[in-house]
Write a protein that holds these residues in place. Structure first.
Motif, mmCIF file in Angstrom:
data_model
loop_
_atom_site.group_PDB
_atom_site.id
_atom_site.type_symbol
_atom_site.label_atom_id
_atom_site.label_comp_id
_atom_site.label_asym_id
_atom_site.label_seq_id
_atom_site.Cartn_x
_atom_site.Cartn_y
_atom_site.Cartn_z
ATOM 1 N N GLY A 104 1.319 0.090 5.746
ATOM 2 C CA GLY A 104 0.039 0.809 5.351
ATOM 3 C C GLY A 104 -1.059 -0.051 5.336
ATOM 4 O O GLY A 104 -1.974 0.980 5.829
ATOM 5 N N ALA A 105 -1.152 -1.216 5.195
ATOM 6 C CA ALA A 105 -2.486 -2.040 5.312
ATOM 7 C C ALA A 105 -2.850 -1.980 6.864
ATOM 8 O O ALA A 105 -4.030 -1.873 7.203
ATOM 9 C CB ALA A 105 -2.242 -3.312 4.740
ATOM 10 N N LEU A 106 -1.944 -2.155 7.585
ATOM 11 C CA LEU A 106 -2.144 -2.332 9.301
ATOM 12 C C LEU A 106 -2.540 -0.947 9.731
ATOM 13 O O LEU A 106 -3.429 -0.863 10.535
ATOM 14 C CB LEU A 106 -0.946 -3.014 10.005
ATOM 15 N N ASP A 107 -1.984 0.096 9.291
ATOM 16 C CA ASP A 107 -2.089 1.447 9.697
ATOM 17 C C ASP A 107 -3.683 1.747 9.277
ATOM 18 O O ASP A 107 -4.424 2.257 10.235
ATOM 19 C CB ASP A 107 -1.411 2.516 8.998
ATOM 20 N N ARG A 108 -4.095 1.133 8.179
ATOM 21 C CA ARG A 108 -5.281 1.602 7.753
ATOM 22 C C ARG A 108 -6.442 0.805 8.450
ATOM 23 O O ARG A 108 -7.505 1.301 9.171
ATOM 24 C CB ARG A 108 -5.648 1.300 6.325
#
Length: 337
Positions: free
Chosen positions: A28-32
Motif C-alpha cells: 500500500g505504501a509503495l502504491d501510494r
C-alpha cells in the motif's frame, strides 16, 4: 516537488500505518509513493551491514529476484555505496548498473536499468532498512528532484512501517485479552523488532537466561516449518507476513497435564454440572466422577470447583488462535487520493 505533495503523501503513509494490516502495508505504501514518484519495481527490506538479509519484500519483481541478488551480492556496488552513506539517496544509471558485477546480473535478468536506493540504520540491532526503486528500459532517468524527494520520504517510510508493527500488535491484543498470551514482530533471522512487555516474561519461563534480541534457537527453528513450537512451559506460533513474522507466544495451561477423560469431566464439572449430571452425560457412575475429580484437583493443585472454573476460563482466553494477517477490506487496499 511541491511541499503539498510531500505533505499529502506523509499523511497517507501514517494513515496506512494505522489502518492497513501488516501483510498489506508495504504494498500500500509503495502504491501510494508510485503515484508521485513513478517507478516500475522496488525492493524493501532489512539486512546486516554485511548484506545478510533479515527481511525482504520485492515489489513487482519475480520470485527469483532475491536469489539472483544473493548469489552476486558481494559485487553490489550500490549496496556498498549506500551503506557508506546512510540517509543519502544514491542514483545508479544503466552504465553504473552494468559496471557493477553484482548489479549487471539484475540488469540483464530483470531489465533493471536504473535504481534509487536509500537506507536508514538501526544501531541497536546492527541492522539497516533499505528501499530501492527501479525503472526498466525506455524510462526517463530519475531526476535530481526525484532523488531528493525520496531522500526526504525514506525516514518517514521507516517510521510508518514500524508504527504499523505497533498497530498490528495492538490488533492482535484485541483478540487475545489475556496475560497468558503475548505478541512480537520478528524478522526472518529471528531478530525481535517490537514486542509486548509480557512477551519477554513468557520467554523467560522457558529460557530463564534469555536476553535477546534474537529469539532462542528452538524458536528460530520454527521460522521455516510453520507449525507450533511446543515446549514445556510455552507454545509459540510464527505467522509469516511479507518478510517478517508475527510471533504469538502463550503459556501452557495446567489442563494439558490431564488425560482426555479427565479433561472432559473437568469441563463438564467446571461449567456448573453436578456429579450426577456429569455421570449421566458420560454414562459412568457418580463415584467414578468423584474419583476422577480427586485426581484432577491433585494435578491442577486446586481444592475446589472455583479453582477449576478459574483455570478453565484462563484456558478459554488463549484457546482460539488469532487470524493470521491477511487481506484488508477492499476499500482499504489503495491509498490514492
Amino acid at each position: 516537488m511541491k511541499a503539498e505533495i510531500l505533505g499529502a503523501l506523509l499523511l497517507d503513509l501514517y494513515r496506512a500505518a494505522r489502518e492497513l494490516p501488516l501483510a498489506e502495508f508495504q504494498r500500500g505504501a509503495l502504491d501510494r509513493l508510485r503515484e508521485v514518484l513513478p517507478f516500475d519495481a522496488a525492493w524493501w527490506g532489512m539486512s546486516r551491514p554485511d548484506l545478510d538479509l533479515h527481511s525482504s519484500y520485492p515489489y513487482n519483481l519475480p520470485p527469483t529476484f532475491v536469489n539472483v541478488w544473493t548469489q552476486h551480492r558481494h559485487g553490489d556496488d550500490l549496496a556498498t555505496t549506500v551503506i557508506a552513506n546512510p540517509g543519502v539517496t544514491v542514483h545508479f544509471d544503466s552504465q553504473a548498473m552494468f559496471n557493477s558485477t553484482g548489479l549487471r546480473e539484475l540488469l540483464m535478468a530483470f531489465d533493471i536499468q536504473q535504481a534509487l536506493c536509500t537506507l536508514v540504520r538501526n544501531p541497536a540491532l546492527n541492522l539497516v532498512t533499505f528501499l530501492s526503486l527501479y525503472r526498466f528500459s525506455g524510462r526517463t532517468l530519475f531526476s535530481a528532484a526525484e532523488r531528493h524527494f525520496k531522500q526526504l520520504v525514506m525516514p518517514h517510510l521507516w517510521a510508518a512501517w514500524t508504527a504499523n508493527w505497533v498497530a498490528q500488535l495492538a490488533s492482535a491484543r484485541v483478540h487475545r485479552a489475556s496475560s497468558q498470551v503475548a505478541f512480537a514482530i520478528t524478522d526472518q533471522q529471528g531478530t525481535l523488532h517490537d514486542a509486548e512487555p509480557r512477551f519477554a516474561d513468557l520467554l523467560r519461563r522457558e529460557w530463564p537466561g534469555w536476553q535477546g534480541p534474537e529469539l532462542p534457537a528452538e524458536l528460530r527453528a520454527g521460522l521455516d516449518g510453520g507449525r507450533p513450537v511446543e515446549r514445556e512451559h510455552v507454545v509459540a506460533q510464527l505467522y509469516p507476513v511479507r518478510g517478517l513474522f508475527l510471533a504469538e507466544l502463550r503459556a501452557r495451561s495446567a489442563l494439558e497435564s490431564l488425560s482426555p477423560r479427565e479433561l472432559v469431566i473437568a469441563e463438564h464439572f467446571g461449567r456448573g454440572e453436578s456429579y450426577k449430571q456429569v455421570a449421566a452425560a458420560l454414562r459412568i457412575a457418580p463415584a467414578t466422577v468423584r474419583a476422577h475429580l480427586r485426581a484432577i484437583y491433585f494435578k491442577l493443585g486446586i481444592a475446589d470447583k472455583t479453582g477449576l472454573t478459574r483455570i478453565l476460563d484462563r484456558r478459554d482466553e488463549t484457546a482460539s488462535p488469532i487470524t493470521p494477517p491477511g487481506q484488508p477490506p477492499a476499500d482499504q487496499r489503495r491509498l490514492s487520493r
